[in-house]
Write an enzyme that holds these catalytic residues in place. Structure first.
Site, PDB file in Angstrom:
ATOM      1  N   SER A 214       0.806  -1.221   0.000  1.00 38.45           N
ATOM      2  CA  SER A 214       0.000   0.000   0.000  1.00 38.45           C
ATOM      3  C   SER A 214       0.841   1.274   0.000  1.00 38.45           C
ATOM      4  O   SER A 214       0.511   2.224  -0.723  1.00 38.45           O
ATOM      5  CB  SER A 214      -0.961   0.000   1.194  1.00 38.45           C
ATOM      6  OG  SER A 214      -1.942  -1.006   1.046  1.00 38.45           O
ATOM      7  N   THR A 257      -5.416  -3.624   8.284  1.00 37.34           N
ATOM      8  CA  THR A 257      -5.172  -5.022   7.948  1.00 37.34           C
ATOM      9  C   THR A 257      -5.118  -5.850   9.224  1.00 37.34           C
ATOM     10  O   THR A 257      -5.433  -5.348  10.322  1.00 37.34           O
ATOM     11  CB  THR A 257      -3.885  -5.147   7.104  1.00 37.34           C
ATOM     12  OG1 THR A 257      -3.757  -6.490   6.639  1.00 37.34           O
ATOM     13  CG2 THR A 257      -2.646  -4.756   7.882  1.00 37.34           C
ATOM     14  N   LYS A 261      -9.041  -5.491  11.956  1.00 37.45           N
ATOM     15  CA  LYS A 261     -10.221  -5.095  11.192  1.00 37.45           C
ATOM     16  C   LYS A 261     -11.504  -5.089  12.023  1.00 37.45           C
ATOM     17  O   LYS A 261     -12.431  -4.329  11.730  1.00 37.45           O
ATOM     18  CB  LYS A 261     -10.390  -6.002   9.972  1.00 37.45           C
ATOM     19  CG  LYS A 261      -9.285  -5.817   8.945  1.00 37.45           C
ATOM     20  CD  LYS A 261      -9.530  -6.648   7.697  1.00 37.45           C
ATOM     21  CE  LYS A 261      -8.403  -6.452   6.691  1.00 37.45           C
ATOM     22  NZ  LYS A 261      -8.652  -7.151   5.420  1.00 37.45           N
ATOM     23  N   ASP A 297     -12.935  -4.652   1.144  1.00 33.37           N
ATOM     24  CA  ASP A 297     -12.434  -6.001   0.841  1.00 33.37           C
ATOM     25  C   ASP A 297     -13.457  -6.800   0.035  1.00 33.37           C
ATOM     26  O   ASP A 297     -13.101  -7.572  -0.859  1.00 33.37           O
ATOM     27  CB  ASP A 297     -12.105  -6.757   2.127  1.00 33.37           C
ATOM     28  CG  ASP A 297     -10.786  -6.328   2.753  1.00 33.37           C
ATOM     29  OD1 ASP A 297      -9.939  -5.777   2.020  1.00 33.37           O
ATOM     30  OD2 ASP A 297     -10.612  -6.539   3.963  1.00 33.37           O
ATOM     31  N   GLY A 317     -11.364 -20.589   5.757  1.00 36.83           N
ATOM     32  CA  GLY A 317     -11.060 -19.616   6.795  1.00 36.83           C
ATOM     33  C   GLY A 317     -12.328 -18.997   7.338  1.00 36.83           C
ATOM     34  O   GLY A 317     -13.391 -19.067   6.716  1.00 36.83           O
ATOM     35  N   ALA A 318     -12.211 -18.382   8.547  1.00 40.94           N
ATOM     36  CA  ALA A 318     -13.400 -17.816   9.183  1.00 40.94           C
ATOM     37  C   ALA A 318     -13.099 -16.493   9.879  1.00 40.94           C
ATOM     38  O   ALA A 318     -13.825 -16.083  10.783  1.00 40.94           O
ATOM     39  CB  ALA A 318     -13.979 -18.812  10.190  1.00 40.94           C
ATOM     40  N   GLY A 319     -12.054 -15.791   9.441  1.00 39.06           N
ATOM     41  CA  GLY A 319     -11.701 -14.505  10.034  1.00 39.06           C
ATOM     42  C   GLY A 319     -12.367 -13.346   9.327  1.00 39.06           C
ATOM     43  O   GLY A 319     -13.367 -13.500   8.617  1.00 39.06           O
ATOM     44  N   GLY A 320     -11.782 -12.132   9.512  1.00 38.28           N
ATOM     45  CA  GLY A 320     -12.348 -10.926   8.924  1.00 38.28           C
ATOM     46  C   GLY A 320     -12.376 -10.961   7.405  1.00 38.28           C
ATOM     47  O   GLY A 320     -13.370 -10.555   6.785  1.00 38.28           O
ATOM     48  N   LEU A 401      -6.589 -14.994  -1.568  1.00 30.33           N
ATOM     49  CA  LEU A 401      -6.537 -13.586  -1.169  1.00 30.33           C
ATOM     50  C   LEU A 401      -5.155 -13.159  -0.692  1.00 30.33           C
ATOM     51  O   LEU A 401      -4.892 -11.963  -0.566  1.00 30.33           O
ATOM     52  CB  LEU A 401      -7.576 -13.300  -0.079  1.00 30.33           C
ATOM     53  CG  LEU A 401      -9.038 -13.631  -0.426  1.00 30.33           C
ATOM     54  CD1 LEU A 401      -9.968 -12.999   0.594  1.00 30.33           C
ATOM     55  CD2 LEU A 401      -9.404 -13.176  -1.829  1.00 30.33           C
TER      56      LEU A 401
END
Length: 454
Positions: A214, A257, A261, A297, A317-320, A401
């Protein structure tokens, strides 16, 4: 010097602009007056004869003619709703958003001969248009000033103080700022801000975030658009400390990030509907002492997968990031299953979006048209992949991702299996395109973002 005033009708742009032009010894460019000169008629008559579309086209021509102008520029209320106008106004200029409560605006513009832009009653139109233009106003602005209870002279004094570099921080706040910048290893940012009081700061908040591209992207975009902005990294284990430092800087926006988040949401004043539904924020916009949270996102997932609408999808996955992915896939009418190392986490996420769930070990390639990988596995220096080529079928689209490295172990495995692959750089490109618009008001194309990353 180029000073730009934006905001709704009745917020004082004309009055404040005249004062600033006089005090600074600069010409005043009123875009509405310039439009009337070009059209050869007053704006109300222009609307009646030719409509709003013709007015906006003339407005775009006038703003473009002022791209390299010096002076104070006062804009029409809807000018910054056109990102092309924002690009021209921002080039080598400082943009001040003048605001006021809807009721005060209605009182100030009552009796105007300007035609309404909607069929709503006047006061309701003000509220509706303010809400509709909110993102554009906040994005296009460097500094936000409430003129509701200030005279034009008082508002002009605040702007002059900003232009002349008068500090709004107490000595204690400046010491706190400097101590935090030293702890973060950002002494260079302190030197830049002290040397140039007109500099605006943006950054990425994460732990870690040294891998992020970024700063490279944003600083190149800032230079490309002639903006006096600098983008840096805020790497620290506590999101609250990062937010505190941000409030002590001339900060306009933050990219957020892992692992912050969700945590940053409790520090924000407003959160948009997408971020609230996802339960995660990856973009914060500062203006007028308020923090606005967004999530881009999901667009970074949705846009590259639009061609697979209605498919069967598995999210790993199960995060943000997984929440953003599931939200995006559901907007594409996909049948979604969430698989995670901790099945209870998969269940919690899946139940929010009314989809199926299970453990990672339950993955079956034949059940997936689309696979979206959202965990950090495979991010440099990790060389692992959750799936092997034998786990995948040729008809599957695999979207990883993770974008560092651009070709991850999972992408290589999917290519070996003959799958369509989408690298994480594509998510980064599309979410950054929207994020840049939210923070700056400028619309960039994915092609330009890819060029800047090359």
């Amino acid at each position: 010097m180029k000073v730009v005033l934006i905001g709704f009708r009745g917020t004082g742009k004309t009055s404040v602009g005249r004062i600033l032009a006089s005090r600074l010894g600069l010409p005043l460019h009123d875009t509405d007056a310039l439009i009337e000169q070009r059209a050869g008629m007053p704006i109300p008559e222009l609307f009646r004869q030719h409509g709003e579309a013709h007015f906006r086209a003339l407005e775009r021509e006038v703003v473009a003619s002022l791209r390299a102008a010096e002076g104070v520029i006062g804009t029409g209320g809807g000018a910054v709703c056109d990102p092309a106008n924002v690009t021209d106004l921002r080039r080598h200029g400082r943009v001040f958003l003048l605001t006021a409560p809807p009721g005060i605006i209605h009182e100030r513009i009552a009796g105007s001969d300007r035609p309404g832009l909607t069929a709503l009653p006047p006061e309701e139109e003000v509220r509706t248009l303010l809400l509709r233009r909110k993102e554009a106003y906040l994005g296009a602005a460097d500094i936000c000033i409430d003129t509701g209870r200030r005279t034009p002279d008082e508002a002009a004094e605040i702007i002059l103080g900003q232009i002349h570099g008068e500090s709004v921080r107490s000595p204690d706040e400046r010491r706190e700022r400097d101590n935090l910048l030293s702890k973060f290893g950002l002494e260079t940012v302190r030197e830049m801000v002290d040397r140039d009081p007109g500099l605006m700061v943006c950054g990425i908040a994460g732990n870690p975030c040294a891998h992020s591209r970024s700063p490279l992207l944003y600083n190149r975009l800032f230079a490309h658009f002639g903006m006096n902005y600098h983008y840096t990294r805020f790497e620290w284990p506590d999101a609250g400390v990062i937010i505190r430092l941000a409030t002590l800087l001339p900060l306009k926006g933050l990219s957020v990030t892992i692992p912050f988040k969700t945590d940053v949401m409790r520090h924000l004043d407003e959160i948009d509907d997408h971020a609230a539904a996802i339960g995660a924020v990856n973009t914060i916009v500062w203006c007028g002492g308020r923090m606005y949270g967004h999530n881009t996102d999901w667009l970074g997932v949705q846009i590259p997968l639009a061609h697979r609408q209605g498919a069967r999808a598995v999210v790993l996955g199960a995060g943000g990031a997984a929440a953003a992915a599931v939200y995006a896939l559901r907007t594409l009418d996909m049948d979604v299953t969430v698989l995670a190392r901790r099945p209870e986490a998969a269940r919690t996420l899946a139940e929010r979006f009314r989809c199926r769930w299970g453990a990672l070990e339950e993955f079956k390639g034949g059940d997936a048209d689309v696979v979206v990988h959202t965990t950090p596995v495979g991010m440099e220096p990790d060389i692992r992949s959750l799936l092997a080529p034998c786990d995948l079928e040729r008809k599957t689209t695999v979207f990883d991702l993770v974008y560092t490295p651009p070709e991850t172990p999972l992408i290589r495995a999917a290519q070996e299996a003959g799958c369509e692959t989408i690298p994480g750089t594509e998510m980064f490109v599309h979410q950054a395109t929207e994020q840049f618009r939210l923070i700056t008001g400028i619309a960039v194309t994915p092609e330009l973002v890819r060029e800047m990353l090359a």
